[in-house]
Scaffold this active site. Structure first.
Site, PDB file in Angstrom:
ATOM      1  CE1 TYR A 107      -0.349  -3.177   1.387  1.00  0.00           C
ATOM      2  CE2 TYR A 107      -2.227  -3.415   2.849  1.00  0.00           C
ATOM      3  CZ  TYR A 107      -1.528  -2.688   1.904  1.00  0.00           C
ATOM      4  OH  TYR A 107      -2.029  -1.478   1.488  1.00  0.00           O
ATOM      5  CB  THR A 143       1.795  -0.844  -1.027  1.00  0.00           C
ATOM      6  OG1 THR A 143       0.854  -1.815  -1.514  1.00  0.00           O
ATOM      7  CG2 THR A 143       1.208   0.545  -1.276  1.00  0.00           C
ATOM      8  CB  SER A 196      -5.057   0.308   2.442  1.00  0.00           C
ATOM      9  OG  SER A 196      -3.948  -0.398   2.877  1.00  0.00           O
ATOM     10  CG  ASP A 224      -3.327   1.395  -8.580  1.00  0.00           C
ATOM     11  OD1 ASP A 224      -2.741   0.665  -7.753  1.00  0.00           O
ATOM     12  OD2 ASP A 224      -4.538   1.632  -8.520  1.00  0.00           O
ATOM     13  CD  GLU A 225       0.395   5.789  -7.933  1.00  0.00           C
ATOM     14  OE1 GLU A 225      -0.486   4.939  -8.155  1.00  0.00           O
ATOM     15  OE2 GLU A 225       0.473   6.408  -6.852  1.00  0.00           O
ATOM     16  N   GLY A 255       2.079  -2.557  -5.783  1.00  0.00           N
ATOM     17  CA  GLY A 255       0.997  -1.939  -4.999  1.00  0.00           C
ATOM     18  C   GLY A 255       0.612  -0.521  -5.385  1.00  0.00           C
ATOM     19  CE  LYS A 283      -2.215  -4.504  -1.076  1.00  0.00           C
ATOM     20  NZ  LYS A 283      -2.010  -3.338  -1.877  1.00  0.00           N
TER      21      LYS A 283
HETATM   22  O1  MN9 Z   1      -3.904  -1.046  -2.792  1.00  0.00           O
HETATM   23  C1  MN9 Z   1      -3.600   1.220  -3.286  1.00  0.00           C
HETATM   24  N1  MN9 Z   1      -2.836   1.569  -2.158  1.00  0.00           N
HETATM   25  C2  MN9 Z   1      -3.197   2.498  -1.285  1.00  0.00           C
HETATM   26  C3  MN9 Z   1      -3.464  -0.230  -3.498  1.00  0.00           C
HETATM   27  O2  MN9 Z   1      -4.137   3.211  -1.436  1.00  0.00           O
HETATM   28  C4  MN9 Z   1      -2.350   2.624  -0.104  1.00  0.00           C
HETATM   29  C5  MN9 Z   1      -3.182   1.910  -4.584  1.00  0.00           C
HETATM   30  O3  MN9 Z   1      -4.038   1.435  -5.558  1.00  0.00           O
HETATM   31  C6  MN9 Z   1      -3.253   3.427  -4.532  1.00  0.00           C
HETATM   32  O4  MN9 Z   1      -4.505   3.835  -4.071  1.00  0.00           O
HETATM   33  C7  MN9 Z   1      -3.025   4.047  -5.910  1.00  0.00           C
HETATM   34  C8  MN9 Z   1      -3.008   5.579  -5.855  1.00  0.00           C
HETATM   35  O5  MN9 Z   1      -1.845   6.028  -5.228  1.00  0.00           O
HETATM   36  O6  MN9 Z   1      -1.854   3.580  -6.446  1.00  0.00           O
END
Ligand code: MN9
Length: 290
Positions: free
Chosen positions: A135, A165, A46, A189-190, A187, A163
């Protein structure tokens, strides 16, 4: 098989002003991610804006990144798309280029049945000898049946990971405790320490491209049982992510990297260019990261 645990950048794709792929910058970004000490990279996901790219462009990135990486870190090729045939072709290319694993999001746009989605995954799994990391990103594609689907396919020895998310960490824990041990990646980061606390083996994230060392601090503190430090590092990362979200996370990441010396260009349309206010915020973040 490799040990897939760890911290992987969801690799961004730099573009030139005319919209073509900026391979010079891509090389710099790959080198930087390796230098920071990341476990590997998740290529054409993505974050890599793969859904706005042609199959040829995606293949050219897969090839280039593998050549630059030259076996130094673990590479996962994301080949998911709406067409099974296209995903299968990209998976075969990933194998030819020496990738360590393939990954795929569900076919999107149509609400395909679970059986159809299972057929898609089986075709990708059968196309190569590579391990597969599913994913799961229900927020983007609306598919909520992944736990059941993964359980149904779990006897396939090539299915090795997920993965995840999603903010649903109960589901992350469920993936981790299916009838066969899988590698599970956080997935968002926060929520990295949240995911790790619920059993994740690592994370794949877009912000890792510019704050990889802070993310590694979270991961390493967690792994040595220093939860207090892990929380402090997570909070530090989250106060940056908080300020990026209003302007668009990928555009902000590109601006931050550009200001740090790797020209990343804009995101592909229909994403809009970063606003002036976004650039100002990116400048402040870069100053603070120094
Ligand atoms: O792949 C990212 N997912 C998406 C991982 O962007 C959908 C995350 O790193 C986010 O960008 C990040 C910010 O919300 O957690």
């Amino acid at each position: 098989m490799k040990d897939f645990k760890g911290i992987y950048a969801a690799l961004l794709t730099p573009f030139n002003e005319d919209g073509t792929i900026n391979f010079d910058s891509l090389k710099l970004l790959v080198e930087r991610n390796i230098e920071v000490g990341l476990t590997g990279m998740y290529v054409c996901g993505s974050t890599g804006e793969s859904v706005m790219m042609s199959e040829e462009e995606r293949i050219s990135i897969l090839k280039f990144v593998s050549e630059v990486n030259a076996g130094r870190t673990i590479l996962i090729a994301h080949v998911g798309t709406i067409s099974t045939d296209s995903a299968v072709r990209m998976a075969k290319k990933a194998e030819e280029f020496g990738y360590d694993a393939v990954s795929a999001v569900v076919p999107f746009y149509f609400s395909f049945s679970s059986e159809a989605i299972k057929g898609y995954y089986k075709d990708i799994l059968n196309a190569t000898e590579l391990p597969m990391i599913i994913y799961n990103f229900p927020g983007a594609n609306g598919f909520g049946g992944m736990l059941e689907l993964v359980e149904e396919m779990i006897d396939n020895p090539k299915l090795v990971g997920v993965k995840h998310t999603s903010a649903n960490l109960f589901d992350l824990e469920r993936f981790k405790n299916l009838s066969k041990p899988l590698v599970v990646y956080n997935g968002f980061d926060e929520m990295l320490i949240g995911g790790l606390s619920m059993g994740a083996d690592g994370g794949i994230g877009s912000t890792y491209n510019f704050m990889g060392s802070l993310i590694l601090d979270i991961y390493n503190a967690f792994n040595r049982g220093d939860i207090k430090s892990a929380q402090e590092y997570q909070t530090k990362a989250n106060r940056i992510i908080d300020r990026m979200i209003p302007y668009g996370v990928f555009a902000m990441e590109k601006a931050i990297l550009t200001l740090q010396g790797i020209p990343m260009g804009n995101c592909r349309k229909p994403f809009l260019p970063l606003s002036e206010a976004g650039w100002e915020e990116a400048k402040r973040i870069v100053e603070e990261l120094k």
